[in-house]
Motif scaffolding. Structure first.
Motif, PDB file in Angstrom:
ATOM      1  N   VAL A  46      53.294 140.895 121.596  1.00 43.03           N
ATOM      2  CA  VAL A  46      54.016 140.164 120.558  1.00 43.03           C
ATOM      3  C   VAL A  46      55.468 139.986 120.969  1.00 43.03           C
ATOM      4  CG1 VAL A  46      54.638 142.283 119.320  1.00 43.03           C
ATOM      5  CG2 VAL A  46      54.488 140.119 118.066  1.00 43.03           C
ATOM      6  N   ASN A  47      56.083 138.972 120.393  1.00 45.63           N
ATOM      7  CA  ASN A  47      57.490 138.696 120.684  1.00 45.63           C
ATOM      8  C   ASN A  47      58.154 138.186 119.413  1.00 45.63           C
ATOM      9  OD1 ASN A  47      59.821 138.297 122.404  1.00 45.63           O
ATOM     10  ND2 ASN A  47      59.436 136.105 122.204  1.00 45.63           N
ATOM     11  N   ALA A  48      59.412 138.545 119.196  1.00 52.48           N
ATOM     12  CA  ALA A  48      60.175 138.010 118.071  1.00 52.48           C
ATOM     13  C   ALA A  48      60.545 136.566 118.364  1.00 52.48           C
ATOM     14  CB  ALA A  48      61.422 138.857 117.825  1.00 52.48           C
ATOM     15  N   GLY A  49      59.992 135.648 117.576  1.00 51.64           N
ATOM     16  CA  GLY A  49      60.225 134.231 117.828  1.00 51.64           C
ATOM     17  C   GLY A  49      61.467 133.687 117.144  1.00 51.64           C
ATOM     18  N   ALA A  50      61.816 134.234 115.978  1.00 49.06           N
ATOM     19  CA  ALA A  50      62.970 133.740 115.232  1.00 49.06           C
ATOM     20  C   ALA A  50      63.343 134.738 114.150  1.00 49.06           C
ATOM     21  CB  ALA A  50      62.664 132.382 114.604  1.00 49.06           C
ATOM     22  N   ILE A  51      64.578 134.628 113.698  1.00 49.64           N
ATOM     23  CA  ILE A  51      65.029 135.333 112.504  1.00 49.64           C
ATOM     24  C   ILE A  51      65.563 134.267 111.555  1.00 49.64           C
ATOM     25  CG2 ILE A  51      66.638 137.019 111.529  1.00 49.64           C
ATOM     26  CD1 ILE A  51      66.581 138.507 114.160  1.00 49.64           C
ATOM     27  N   SER A  52      64.777 133.980 110.544  1.00 50.71           N
ATOM     28  CA  SER A  52      65.135 132.910 109.615  1.00 50.71           C
ATOM     29  C   SER A  52      65.863 133.481 108.404  1.00 50.71           C
ATOM     30  CB  SER A  52      63.877 132.152 109.175  1.00 50.71           C
ATOM     31  OG  SER A  52      62.984 133.029 108.508  1.00 50.71           O
ATOM     32  N   ARG A  53      66.431 132.589 107.614  1.00 50.61           N
ATOM     33  CA  ARG A  53      67.202 133.004 106.440  1.00 50.61           C
ATOM     34  C   ARG A  53      66.635 132.304 105.208  1.00 50.61           C
ATOM     35  NH1 ARG A  53      71.219 132.781 108.746  1.00 50.61           N
ATOM     36  NH2 ARG A  53      71.886 134.937 108.919  1.00 50.61           N
ATOM     37  N   GLU A  54      66.416 133.084 104.157  1.00 50.97           N
ATOM     38  CA  GLU A  54      65.871 132.559 102.911  1.00 50.97           C
ATOM     39  C   GLU A  54      67.008 132.173 101.972  1.00 50.97           C
ATOM     40  OE1 GLU A  54      63.236 135.413 101.231  1.00 50.97           O
ATOM     41  OE2 GLU A  54      61.846 135.378 102.937  1.00 50.97           O
TER      42      GLU A  54
ATOM     43  N   LYS B  17      72.198 135.846 101.859  1.00 55.38           N
ATOM     44  CA  LYS B  17      70.830 135.351 101.880  1.00 55.38           C
ATOM     45  C   LYS B  17      69.974 136.209 102.809  1.00 55.38           C
ATOM     46  CE  LYS B  17      71.984 132.159  99.087  1.00 55.38           C
ATOM     47  NZ  LYS B  17      71.600 132.300  97.670  1.00 55.38           N
ATOM     48  N   ARG B  18      68.850 136.648 102.307  1.00 54.47           N
ATOM     49  CA  ARG B  18      67.971 137.565 103.018  1.00 54.47           C
ATOM     50  C   ARG B  18      67.485 136.972 104.340  1.00 54.47           C
ATOM     51  NH1 ARG B  18      62.392 138.117 103.452  1.00 54.47           N
ATOM     52  NH2 ARG B  18      61.703 140.271 103.813  1.00 54.47           N
ATOM     53  N   ASN B  19      67.462 137.808 105.388  1.00 50.18           N
ATOM     54  CA  ASN B  19      66.916 137.429 106.685  1.00 50.18           C
ATOM     55  C   ASN B  19      65.465 137.867 106.792  1.00 50.18           C
ATOM     56  OD1 ASN B  19      69.413 136.439 107.397  1.00 50.18           O
ATOM     57  ND2 ASN B  19      70.030 138.270 108.487  1.00 50.18           N
ATOM     58  N   ARG B  20      64.700 137.140 107.587  1.00 46.19           N
ATOM     59  CA  ARG B  20      63.296 137.472 107.795  1.00 46.19           C
ATOM     60  C   ARG B  20      62.932 137.273 109.258  1.00 46.19           C
ATOM     61  NH1 ARG B  20      61.081 133.667 105.108  1.00 46.19           N
ATOM     62  NH2 ARG B  20      60.288 132.412 106.837  1.00 46.19           N
ATOM     63  N   ALA B  21      62.381 138.332 109.880  1.00 43.62           N
ATOM     64  CA  ALA B  21      61.948 138.237 111.280  1.00 43.62           C
ATOM     65  C   ALA B  21      60.589 137.557 111.345  1.00 43.62           C
ATOM     66  CB  ALA B  21      61.878 139.628 111.902  1.00 43.62           C
ATOM     67  N   GLU B  22      60.433 136.675 112.311  1.00 46.55           N
ATOM     68  CA  GLU B  22      59.174 135.964 112.526  1.00 46.55           C
ATOM     69  C   GLU B  22      58.690 136.254 113.943  1.00 46.55           C
ATOM     70  OE1 GLU B  22      59.916 131.888 111.705  1.00 46.55           O
ATOM     71  OE2 GLU B  22      60.422 132.240 109.590  1.00 46.55           O
ATOM     72  N   PHE B  23      57.421 136.588 114.068  1.00 43.06           N
ATOM     73  CA  PHE B  23      56.865 137.036 115.346  1.00 43.06           C
ATOM     74  C   PHE B  23      55.789 136.077 115.850  1.00 43.06           C
ATOM     75  CE2 PHE B  23      58.387 140.794 113.082  1.00 43.06           C
ATOM     76  CZ  PHE B  23      59.244 141.329 114.025  1.00 43.06           C
ATOM     77  N   GLN B  24      55.606 136.104 117.170  1.00 48.90           N
ATOM     78  CA  GLN B  24      54.609 135.249 117.831  1.00 48.90           C
ATOM     79  C   GLN B  24      53.820 136.087 118.828  1.00 48.90           C
ATOM     80  OE1 GLN B  24      57.187 132.465 119.735  1.00 48.90           O
ATOM     81  NE2 GLN B  24      57.593 131.272 117.872  1.00 48.90           N
ATOM     82  N   ASP B  25      52.517 135.779 118.930  1.00 48.92           N
ATOM     83  CA  ASP B  25      51.743 136.456 119.971  1.00 48.92           C
ATOM     84  C   ASP B  25      52.078 135.860 121.333  1.00 48.92           C
ATOM     85  OD1 ASP B  25      50.603 134.060 119.300  1.00 48.92           O
ATOM     86  OD2 ASP B  25      48.534 134.740 119.368  1.00 48.92           O
ATOM     87  N   LEU B  26      52.047 136.717 122.352  1.00 54.39           N
ATOM     88  CA  LEU B  26      52.408 136.288 123.702  1.00 54.39           C
ATOM     89  C   LEU B  26      51.249 135.579 124.383  1.00 54.39           C
ATOM     90  CD1 LEU B  26      54.454 139.385 124.951  1.00 54.39           C
ATOM     91  CD2 LEU B  26      55.320 137.166 124.214  1.00 54.39           C
ATOM     92  N   ILE B  27      51.510 135.086 125.597  1.00 55.34           N
ATOM     93  CA  ILE B  27      50.526 134.324 126.353  1.00 55.34           C
ATOM     94  C   ILE B  27      49.262 135.158 126.587  1.00 55.34           C
ATOM     95  CG2 ILE B  27      51.391 135.074 128.602  1.00 55.34           C
ATOM     96  CD1 ILE B  27      50.880 132.193 129.586  1.00 55.34           C
ATOM     97  N   TYR B  28      48.135 134.470 126.699  1.00 51.72           N
ATOM     98  CA  TYR B  28      46.846 135.138 126.859  1.00 51.72           C
ATOM     99  C   TYR B  28      46.350 135.032 128.303  1.00 51.72           C
ATOM    100  CZ  TYR B  28      46.350 135.516 121.803  1.00 51.72           C
ATOM    101  OH  TYR B  28      46.540 135.851 120.487  1.00 51.72           O
ATOM    102  N   GLN B  29      45.651 136.078 128.735  1.00 54.11           N
ATOM    103  CA  GLN B  29      44.908 136.013 129.987  1.00 54.11           C
ATOM    104  C   GLN B  29      43.541 135.398 129.702  1.00 54.11           C
ATOM    105  OE1 GLN B  29      44.724 140.037 131.479  1.00 54.11           O
ATOM    106  NE2 GLN B  29      46.605 139.813 132.660  1.00 54.11           N
ATOM    107  N   ASN B  30      43.279 134.276 130.349  1.00 49.97           N
ATOM    108  CA  ASN B  30      42.024 133.562 130.127  1.00 49.97           C
ATOM    109  C   ASN B  30      40.981 134.097 131.111  1.00 49.97           C
ATOM    110  OD1 ASN B  30      40.040 131.778 129.414  1.00 49.97           O
ATOM    111  ND2 ASN B  30      41.157 129.928 129.998  1.00 49.97           N
ATOM    112  N   LEU B  31      40.212 135.092 130.665  1.00 45.02           N
ATOM    113  CA  LEU B  31      39.208 135.715 131.529  1.00 45.02           C
ATOM    114  C   LEU B  31      37.910 134.935 131.560  1.00 45.02           C
ATOM    115  CD1 LEU B  31      39.796 139.443 130.488  1.00 45.02           C
ATOM    116  CD2 LEU B  31      40.887 138.137 132.319  1.00 45.02           C
ATOM    117  N   ARG B  32      37.631 134.215 130.497  1.00 42.36           N
ATOM    118  CA  ARG B  32      36.450 133.355 130.470  1.00 42.36           C
ATOM    119  C   ARG B  32      36.738 132.174 129.553  1.00 42.36           C
ATOM    120  NH1 ARG B  32      30.911 135.895 128.412  1.00 42.36           N
ATOM    121  NH2 ARG B  32      31.920 135.574 126.389  1.00 42.36           N
ATOM    122  N   GLN B  33      36.585 130.986 130.078  1.00 41.40           N
ATOM    123  CA  GLN B  33      36.960 129.774 129.356  1.00 41.40           C
ATOM    124  C   GLN B  33      36.004 129.521 128.194  1.00 41.40           C
ATOM    125  OE1 GLN B  33      39.681 127.854 129.695  1.00 41.40           O
ATOM    126  NE2 GLN B  33      38.970 126.756 127.889  1.00 41.40           N
ATOM    127  N   VAL B  34      36.576 129.285 127.030  1.00 38.48           N
ATOM    128  CA  VAL B  34      35.750 128.942 125.885  1.00 38.48           C
ATOM    129  C   VAL B  34      35.082 127.593 126.124  1.00 38.48           C
ATOM    130  CG1 VAL B  34      37.705 127.865 124.685  1.00 38.48           C
ATOM    131  CG2 VAL B  34      35.729 128.656 123.380  1.00 38.48           C
TER     132      VAL B  34
END
Length: 260
Positions: free
Chosen positions: A72-80, A35-52
């Motif tokens: 960015v960071n690899a969050g998971a490797i899922s399987r299809e 079963k094929r694997n798929r990498a899933e990525f997540q953006d890393l924490i943000y520097q809050n320079l000015r509050q929305v």
């Protein structure tokens, strides 16, 4: 120090992970039931320079903020667990599952493993075993005098003698999981139950559920799509090059700054 150096480095690391996953998929192109694997990525924490939504005056608010991402960071490797195509063979004990079930394999430590690889055979004692030599749960054994066998869609195994008279039988029950993507891979086309997969439910196609039916004389091919993986490989290479270029550009900018 410029954040772009660190951000681009995380991008290169992520693309290395993506290439590892693509390479693993291509390496198992001919692996039965893979079963094929798929990498899933997540953006890393943000520097809050000015509050929305911050106050820009006593009566007005900022419509946007200023948030600087840190990569960015690899969050998971899922399987299809998408069904692979079924390929016809001439082996009596080549079995494929047309559905979502798994064959149950008895491991040497007494636990049960699960597989989509139905390339079974008979060992020296007449026992039906997997390609790695492990018996199936339930212990199906070839009856004395049997020269052939039939396996029904519900997993009923009937051994026949030269006159096509039944001389023995057995039963293959399949297992199904609420979340098959949560199964833990252990190699040799085997998976183990995990808290994420949930407990297995056992049965056959006649009991309903997601077990699927068994096809005798077939094997399930890998569900890896070569064209898709090659496209992913090219995209990964280009993304890696762009992140590398970002590091070089940042280094050149720092060199200019040092000359001031």
């Amino acid at each position: 120090m410029m954040n772009s150096l660190w951000i681009a480095q995380t991008g290169m690391t992520a693309q290395q992970t993506q290439l590892d996953v693509v390479s693993h998929n291509l390496a198992n192109l001919s692996t039965t039931g893979f079963k094929r694997n798929r990498a899933e990525f997540q953006d890393l924490i943000y520097q809050n320079l000015r509050q929305v939504g911050g106050q820009s005056s006593e009566s007005t608010q900022l419509p946007t903020g200023m948030h600087l991402g840190l990569g960015v960071n690899a969050g998971a490797i899922s399987r299809e667990f998408r069904q692979g195509t079924l390929q016809s063979t001439t082996n009596t004990f080549d079995l494929a599952i047309d559905g979502d079930g798994f064959f149950q394999i008895q491991m040497p430590d007494g636990n049960t493993a699960y597989t989509r690889d139905g390339s079974f055979s008979i060992d020296g004692t007449g026992q039906l075993i997997s390609s790695t030599g492990y018996p199936l749960v339930g212990g199906i054994t070839k009856a004395p005098g049997a020269v052939s066998a039939t396996v029904g869609r519900e997993g009923v195994v009937i051994f026949l003698d030269k006159a096509n008279t039944p001389v023995g039988n057995g039963k293959l029950d399949l297992a199904a999981f609420i979340n098959p993507a949560g199964l833990q891979p252990v190699g040799n086309n085997l998976f183990r139950e995990s808290p994420a997969s949930g407990a297995p439910q056992t049965g056959d196609v006649s009991t309903g559920g997601a077990f699927g039916e068994i096809k005798q004389g077939f094997l399930e091919n890998s569900n890896v799509n070569v064209v898709s993986e090659l496209v992913n490989m090219i995209q990964t290479q280009r993304a890696y090059e762009m992140n590398s270029k970002a590091i070089q550009t940042s280094d050149q900018m720092l060199a200019k700054l040092a000359q001031l």
